[in-house]
Design an enzyme around this catalytic site. Structure first.
Site, PDB file in Angstrom:
ATOM      1  N   ASP A  22      23.678  83.956 -40.583  1.00  0.00           N
ATOM      2  CA  ASP A  22      24.391  82.680 -40.512  1.00  0.00           C
ATOM      3  C   ASP A  22      23.897  81.710 -41.583  1.00  0.00           C
ATOM      4  OD1 ASP A  22      26.276  80.945 -39.480  1.00  0.00           O
ATOM      5  OD2 ASP A  22      25.013  80.247 -37.832  1.00  0.00           O
ATOM      6  N   HIS A  39      28.962  83.409 -49.205  1.00  0.00           N
ATOM      7  CA  HIS A  39      29.161  84.776 -48.709  1.00  0.00           C
ATOM      8  C   HIS A  39      28.770  85.786 -49.795  1.00  0.00           C
ATOM      9  CE1 HIS A  39      31.001  83.033 -45.260  1.00  0.00           C
ATOM     10  NE2 HIS A  39      32.157  82.726 -45.838  1.00  0.00           N
ATOM     11  N   LEU A 133      17.752 105.225 -42.061  1.00  0.00           N
ATOM     12  CA  LEU A 133      18.235 104.079 -41.293  1.00  0.00           C
ATOM     13  C   LEU A 133      19.720 104.208 -40.943  1.00  0.00           C
ATOM     14  CD1 LEU A 133      17.791 100.977 -40.478  1.00  0.00           C
ATOM     15  CD2 LEU A 133      18.719 100.472 -42.739  1.00  0.00           C
TER      16      LEU A 133
HETATM   17  C1  IPE Z   1      28.274  84.132 -35.945  1.00  0.00           C
HETATM   18  O1  IPE Z   1      28.249  83.073 -36.821  1.00  0.00           O
HETATM   19  C2  IPE Z   1      29.113  85.248 -36.520  1.00  0.00           C
HETATM   20  C3  IPE Z   1      28.555  85.925 -37.677  1.00  0.00           C
HETATM   21  C4  IPE Z   1      27.367  85.721 -38.187  1.00  0.00           C
HETATM   22  C5  IPE Z   1      29.400  86.923 -38.277  1.00  0.00           C
HETATM   23  P1  IPE Z   1      29.283  81.855 -36.676  1.00  0.00           P
HETATM   24  O2  IPE Z   1      28.964  80.910 -37.774  1.00  0.00           O
HETATM   25  O3  IPE Z   1      30.669  82.375 -36.625  1.00  0.00           O
HETATM   26  O4  IPE Z   1      28.899  81.263 -35.257  1.00  0.00           O
HETATM   27  P2  IPE Z   1      29.151  79.830 -34.649  1.00  0.00           P
HETATM   28  O5  IPE Z   1      30.611  79.528 -34.798  1.00  0.00           O
HETATM   29  O6  IPE Z   1      28.334  78.869 -35.434  1.00  0.00           O
HETATM   30  O7  IPE Z   1      28.699  79.918 -33.232  1.00  0.00           O
HETATM   31  C1  IPE Z   2      27.846  83.373 -41.800  1.00  0.00           C
HETATM   32  O1  IPE Z   2      27.848  82.166 -42.479  1.00  0.00           O
HETATM   33  C2  IPE Z   2      28.876  84.340 -42.320  1.00  0.00           C
HETATM   34  C3  IPE Z   2      30.018  84.576 -41.412  1.00  0.00           C
HETATM   35  C4  IPE Z   2      30.132  84.088 -40.204  1.00  0.00           C
HETATM   36  C5  IPE Z   2      31.086  85.416 -41.903  1.00  0.00           C
HETATM   37  P1  IPE Z   2      28.832  80.983 -42.094  1.00  0.00           P
HETATM   38  O2  IPE Z   2      30.087  81.137 -42.902  1.00  0.00           O
HETATM   39  O3  IPE Z   2      29.031  80.904 -40.639  1.00  0.00           O
HETATM   40  O4  IPE Z   2      28.006  79.737 -42.627  1.00  0.00           O
HETATM   41  P2  IPE Z   2      27.855  78.302 -41.932  1.00  0.00           P
HETATM   42  O5  IPE Z   2      27.418  78.543 -40.535  1.00  0.00           O
HETATM   43  O6  IPE Z   2      29.199  77.660 -42.004  1.00  0.00           O
HETATM   44  O7  IPE Z   2      26.831  77.619 -42.751  1.00  0.00           O
HETATM   45 MG    MG Z   3      28.031  79.928 -39.156  1.00  0.00          MG
END
Ligand code: IPE
Ligand code: IPE
Ligand code: MG
Length: 249
Positions: A22, A39, A133
């Site tokens: 995240d 990303h 792995l």
């Molecule tokens: C969780 O992250 C999903 C992934 C890492 C793929 P999100 O960014 O989607 O989660 P929330 O919305 O903050 O809970």
């Molecule tokens: C995690 O990073 C990647 C996915 C959920 C695909 P985010 O895109 O959720 O990044 P934040 O949470 O907005 O910083």
């Molecule tokens: Mg996120």
């Protein structure tokens, strides 16, 4: 005589590590870049963590790459994520094979665009015989969705007379989850400091140790991963019982 490795080096390496990757969007925003750049950079972190996990002899690494709920994001971001995913799956085959990594997925993969799904099948087939792995990508994954699909299988097997209701125990149920055959995660890491589970592996993490890293995923590299493993090595897991030390008291 060679000193044997310290006990923790032998026994405290988790078999299965799960990661909620995240913070990509925040990483990009801090740099006034589009979210997709976060990303893109995050893929480097995936490479670093997969490599480290393989070297350390971790057996399973599950990465939450795209949730069932992430389909709510803007179309542009979803399209860019799917392009990145397809490219990763295509370009990574060589490196995965070099490191003996076998790729698998969990989640509602039929939700994925046909191009991604077809590349996924190719990469899985190309890495299926690897013995190191097991890298499990959670794609269009939601734990409640996974549990409901397992419940439907249980119901279908019961109706068909293949499974008696009395035989529905934890083993029979877990065998119908996407993670069938995979041991539960010992360690769950979430990056970017968020203190929530976001519908990840709800059944499987019942006794997982949590490590929350403040690092945003694109900054999370080998050192951060090792740090999380060190923290895990210092935890005492009790599984509802008592410590062997206090047992004597
Ligand atoms: C969780 O992250 C999903 C992934 C890492 C793929 P999100 O960014 O989607 O989660 P929330 O919305 O903050 O809970
Ligand atoms: C995690 O990073 C990647 C996915 C959920 C695909 P985010 O895109 O959720 O990044 P934040 O949470 O907005 O910083
Ligand atoms: Mg996120």
């Amino acid at each position: 005589m060679k000193t044997p490795p310290a006990l923790h080096e032998l026994e405290r390496i988790p078999r299965h590590v799960a990661v909620i990757m995240d913070g990509n969007g925040r990483w990009a925003r801090q740099r006034l870049l589009p979210r997709i750049e976060g990303h893109r950079r995050g893929i480097e972190s995936v490479r670093a963590v997969v490599r480290a996990a393989g070297e350390l002899g971790i057996e399973y690494l599950t990465l939450y790459a795209f949730s069932k709920e992430n389909w709510r994001r803007p179309k542009m971001e979803i399209a860019a994520l799917m392009r990145l995913l397809e490219r990763f799956l295509r370009e990574e085959i060589g490196e995965l094979n070099e490191n003996k990594v076998r790729l698998k997925t969990i989640g509602a993969r039929d939700d994925l665009p046909p191009r991604v799904l077809s590349q996924l099948r190719k990469t899985e087939a190309a890495t299926a015989k690897n013995s190191g792995l097991t890298l499990i990508l959670a794609l269009s994954y939601g734990a409640r969705d996974e549990i409901l699909r397992a419940v439907r299988r249980v119901a279908a097997d019961a109706v068909a007379g293949r499974l008696s209701p009395d035989a529905v125990d934890e083993i029979a149920f877990a065998a119908r989850l996407d993670t069938a055959g995979v041991p539960d995660p010992d360690l769950l890491i979430r990056t970017s400091g968020e203190l929530r589970v976001s519908n990840f592996l709800l059944w499987q993490i019942s006794y997982a140790e949590f490590v929350i890293s403040p690092a945003l995923w694109p900054d999370f590299r080998r050192e951060h991963f090792l740090e999380a493993l060190r923290e895990f090595a210092n935890r005492r897991r009790r599984f509802g019982g008592v410590d062997p030390v206090s047992r004597k008291a």
